[in-house]
Design a protein around this motif. Structure first.
Motif, mmCIF file in Angstrom:
data_model
loop_
_atom_site.group_PDB
_atom_site.id
_atom_site.type_symbol
_atom_site.label_atom_id
_atom_site.label_comp_id
_atom_site.label_asym_id
_atom_site.label_seq_id
_atom_site.Cartn_x
_atom_site.Cartn_y
_atom_site.Cartn_z
ATOM 1 N N ASP A 277 4.628 9.206 9.081
ATOM 2 C CA ASP A 277 4.511 8.041 9.793
ATOM 3 C C ASP A 277 5.328 7.584 9.149
ATOM 4 N N PHE A 278 5.045 6.539 7.775
ATOM 5 C CA PHE A 278 5.852 5.349 7.542
ATOM 6 C C PHE A 278 7.722 6.197 7.230
ATOM 7 N N ARG A 279 7.587 7.113 6.867
ATOM 8 C CA ARG A 279 9.321 7.243 6.779
ATOM 9 C C ARG A 279 9.921 7.154 7.977
ATOM 10 N N ALA A 280 9.433 6.260 9.052
ATOM 11 C CA ALA A 280 10.327 6.496 9.692
ATOM 12 C C ALA A 280 10.986 4.783 9.773
ATOM 13 N N HIS A 281 10.523 4.148 8.643
ATOM 14 C CA HIS A 281 10.829 2.702 8.175
ATOM 15 C C HIS A 281 11.357 2.447 7.063
ATOM 16 N N SER A 282 11.728 3.639 6.484
ATOM 17 C CA SER A 282 12.173 3.827 4.852
ATOM 18 C C SER A 282 11.829 5.487 4.042
ATOM 19 N N ASP A 283 13.060 6.187 3.547
ATOM 20 C CA ASP A 283 12.760 7.128 3.244
ATOM 21 C C ASP A 283 12.944 7.100 1.407
ATOM 22 N N LEU A 284 12.954 5.461 1.259
ATOM 23 C CA LEU A 284 12.874 4.876 -0.333
ATOM 24 C C LEU A 284 11.473 6.247 -1.472
ATOM 25 N N PRO A 285 11.670 6.383 -2.563
ATOM 26 C CA PRO A 285 10.489 6.877 -3.582
ATOM 27 C C PRO A 285 9.022 5.939 -3.322
ATOM 28 N N ILE A 286 8.455 6.357 -3.952
ATOM 29 C CA ILE A 286 7.461 5.944 -4.070
ATOM 30 C C ILE A 286 7.499 5.505 -5.416
ATOM 31 N N THR A 287 7.585 4.695 -6.438
ATOM 32 C CA THR A 287 7.799 4.982 -8.060
ATOM 33 C C THR A 287 6.923 4.307 -8.613
ATOM 34 N N THR A 288 5.813 3.005 -8.028
ATOM 35 C CA THR A 288 4.679 2.673 -8.545
ATOM 36 C C THR A 288 3.338 2.612 -7.727
ATOM 37 N N ILE A 289 2.010 2.601 -8.128
ATOM 38 C CA ILE A 289 1.314 3.415 -7.536
ATOM 39 C C ILE A 289 0.407 1.775 -7.977
ATOM 40 N N ILE A 290 -0.451 1.658 -7.236
ATOM 41 C CA ILE A 290 -1.630 -0.261 -7.179
ATOM 42 C C ILE A 290 -2.762 0.096 -6.884
ATOM 43 N N TYR A 291 -3.778 0.589 -7.457
ATOM 44 C CA TYR A 291 -5.175 0.646 -7.091
ATOM 45 C C TYR A 291 -6.293 -0.697 -7.911
ATOM 46 N N THR A 292 -6.326 -0.925 -6.204
ATOM 47 C CA THR A 292 -6.829 -2.269 -6.544
ATOM 48 C C THR A 292 -8.287 -2.037 -6.726
ATOM 49 N N HIS A 293 -8.756 -1.008 -6.911
ATOM 50 C CA HIS A 293 -10.169 -0.656 -7.311
ATOM 51 C C HIS A 293 -10.703 0.773 -6.755
ATOM 52 N N SER A 294 -11.306 1.138 -8.195
ATOM 53 C CA SER A 294 -11.892 2.706 -8.255
ATOM 54 C C SER A 294 -12.951 3.764 -7.035
ATOM 55 N N HIS A 295 -13.133 3.400 -5.942
ATOM 56 C CA HIS A 295 -13.859 3.354 -4.568
ATOM 57 C C HIS A 295 -12.444 4.724 -4.319
ATOM 58 N N ARG A 296 -13.671 5.413 -4.024
ATOM 59 C CA ARG A 296 -12.666 7.019 -3.881
ATOM 60 C C ARG A 296 -11.720 6.612 -2.448
ATOM 61 N N ASP A 297 -11.854 5.757 -1.853
ATOM 62 C CA ASP A 297 -10.941 5.850 -0.367
ATOM 63 C C ASP A 297 -10.194 5.001 -0.674
ATOM 64 N N HIS A 298 -9.883 4.881 -1.498
ATOM 65 C CA HIS A 298 -8.632 3.696 -2.333
ATOM 66 C C HIS A 298 -7.796 4.816 -3.517
ATOM 67 N N ILE A 299 -8.277 6.015 -3.685
ATOM 68 C CA ILE A 299 -7.689 6.643 -4.887
ATOM 69 C C ILE A 299 -7.109 8.029 -4.493
ATOM 70 N N SER A 300 -7.446 8.337 -3.393
ATOM 71 C CA SER A 300 -7.821 10.432 -3.651
ATOM 72 C C SER A 300 -6.411 10.900 -2.304
ATOM 73 N N GLY A 301 -5.327 9.760 -2.422
ATOM 74 C CA GLY A 301 -4.469 10.325 -1.678
ATOM 75 C C GLY A 301 -2.904 10.172 -2.711
ATOM 76 N N ALA A 302 -3.238 9.616 -4.028
ATOM 77 C CA ALA A 302 -1.362 9.444 -4.687
ATOM 78 C C ALA A 302 -0.920 10.420 -5.265
ATOM 79 N N THR A 303 -1.353 11.808 -4.710
ATOM 80 C CA THR A 303 -0.183 13.051 -5.544
ATOM 81 C C THR A 303 0.207 13.369 -4.304
ATOM 82 N N VAL A 304 -0.126 13.002 -2.916
ATOM 83 C CA VAL A 304 0.601 12.918 -1.563
ATOM 84 C C VAL A 304 2.287 12.169 -2.143
ATOM 85 N N PHE A 305 1.881 10.394 -2.419
ATOM 86 C CA PHE A 305 2.041 9.431 -2.138
ATOM 87 C C PHE A 305 3.494 10.367 -2.840
ATOM 88 N N ALA A 306 3.388 11.176 -4.530
ATOM 89 C CA ALA A 306 4.099 10.269 -5.648
ATOM 90 C C ALA A 306 4.816 11.698 -4.778
#
Length: 425
Positions: free
Chosen positions: A63-92
């Motif tokens: 859905d976000f690709r309707a706004h931008s097709d630029l690559p994601i180059t940096t990911i920041i985790y605010t903390h280590s709970h699973r619900d915040h860190i489990s989709g990184a490979t998809v965005f990479a």
């Protein structure tokens, strides 16, 4: 199945939408339990948090690709709970990306010492109940800070280990954004917040969301530092944000609204601490303190302090245990009888199992479901009228679930009822 109308109304916080917070900042809300934030630069994107499953991440990215097709180059985790860190490979998307976290970031997804005893089975069972995993969508109204009906495929599967760890306050520039990453302990000790000064936008992780804070999670957690969390609210206010983008629920817009919400959040935490300490110093036990503890009206009336996720009583009991330990101060408790032994004696004192079963039925019919459960538990512990007592407990659990505003409690009761029902065959 009925549910508390206020809990149903809380679902407005999880309306699925990609919010455009400014010309270059977006927040994806309602796709999963947690939010994902995009900072769109000229050549690439900085991403803050990556949600809970690979399937949710795929849906967000699509859905976000309707706004931008630029690559994601940096990911920041605010903390280590699973619900915040489990989709990184998809965005990479198969690229090497920079992943930033705090220097005390600790995840249960990697580096687990399997040779040491750990209550993993117990934690998984309780986590399943807490979040209502495997409940039907019509049963699982929400998780308090996220929608109940959401994709679960790929939970924990998309984690990428951090490549850069930051301490205290670190200033970085990525994709044209000057960012300040500051350690800010709250729901976890490894929290960092991200400040985008040029747009007065603060990404606060789980230090604030639209519900009473989860100072203790019934799924089972180490002690959360109440005082540190309250102090962090002052730290967040010092940024003087005009946009607050939390890890769960809708963004908060406007400097005055943000300051009011953070002030009330801080005061609510400190109130729980002060009243619990007052009870402790009076020699009261944790159950009694928690039963009598309510927020004052000027806090209890605030929409972002309703007990959809955290619970005031659970928090008070956690503070007691976290500061004084499990012992309630009553010497009788030092050699307390095991539940099965105590139950047998109470049943005998009450005149036998038939009398206790009858009392449990009377309690349930009189809408005293908690007492019905406690009586049923004694029969179950002694294996006396176990089937009838179990059925009474199932009915009591479902009855209480209908009236609770706290989503984890509702989920825990409903799934526990189903598990007990399945055990009866």
């Amino acid at each position: 199945m009925p549910a508390h109308p206020d809990l149903i109304a809380q679902n407005a916080q999880f309306a699925k939408k990609i919010h455009q917070l400014s010309d270059s900042v977006y927040s994806a809300v309602g796709y999963a339990a947690s939010n994902v934030h995009f900072l769109v630069g000229k050549a690439g994107i900085v991403l803050i948090d990556t949600t809970e499953t690979t399937q949710a991440a795929e849906n967000i990215l699509n859905d976000f690709r309707a706004h931008s097709d630029l690559p994601i180059t940096t990911i920041i985790y605010t903390h280590s709970h699973r619900d915040h860190i489990s989709g990184a490979t998809v965005f990479a998307e198969g690229r090497e990306v920079e992943v930033i976290a705090s220097d005390n970031f600790t995840s249960d997804l990697v580096g687990v010492d399997e040779t040491r005893p750990a209550p993993n089975k117990a934690l998984m069972a309780r986590t399943k109940r807490h979040f209502g995993i495997s409940l039907r969508p019509d049963e699982r109204i929400s998780v308090g800070v996220g929608p109940g009906d959401r994709p679960m495929k790929g939970m924990g599967a998309g984690y990428i280990e951090p490549t850069l760890r930051v301490s205290e306050t670190t200033r970085i520039t990525r994709e044209g954004f000057d960012l300040e990453l500051t350690k800010a302990p709250g729901e976890t000790p490894d929290h960092i917040v991200v400040w985008l000064a040029s747009q007065k936008t603060l990404f606060c992780g789980d230090n604030f969301y639209h519900a009473f804070p989860n100072l203790y999670a019934i799924r089972g957690t180490p002690y959360r530092d109440f005082d540190a969390w309250a102090d962090t609210m002052d730290q967040l206010m010092d940024f003087e944000p005009e946009i607050l983008a939390p890890g769960h629920t809708q963004p908060v817009i406007g400097a005055e609204a943000i300051r009011a919400a953070l002030t009330d959040y801080r005061d609510a935490i400190r109130y729980v601490v002060s009243k619990t300490v007052e009870g402790m110093n009076a020699g009261l036990d944790p159950v009694t303190i928690a039963a009598d503890l309510k927020l004052p009206e000027h806090l209890a009336s605030k929409p972002y302090l309703q007990e959809f996720y955290g619970d005031v009583g659970y928090a008070s009991r956690a503070y007691f245990a976290g500061t004084l330990g499990w012992f309630d101060g009553n010497p009788t408790s030092l050699a307390e009888l095991p539940p099965a032994v105590e139950a047998a004696k109470i049943i005998a004192l009450a005149g036998g199992a038939e009398a206790v079963l009858a009392a449990a039925r009377t309690a349930l019919s009189g809408n005293d479901a908690q007492w019905a459960m406690e009586l049923a538990d004694r029969l179950i512990a002694c294996n006396q009228h176990k089937a009838e007592a179990s059925q009474l407990k199932i009915e009591a659990l479902r009855h209480i679930a209908d009236f609770t505003v706290n989503a984890p409690t509702r989920n825990y009761y409903l799934l526990s009822a189903r598990e007990l029902e399945e055990s009866l065959g």
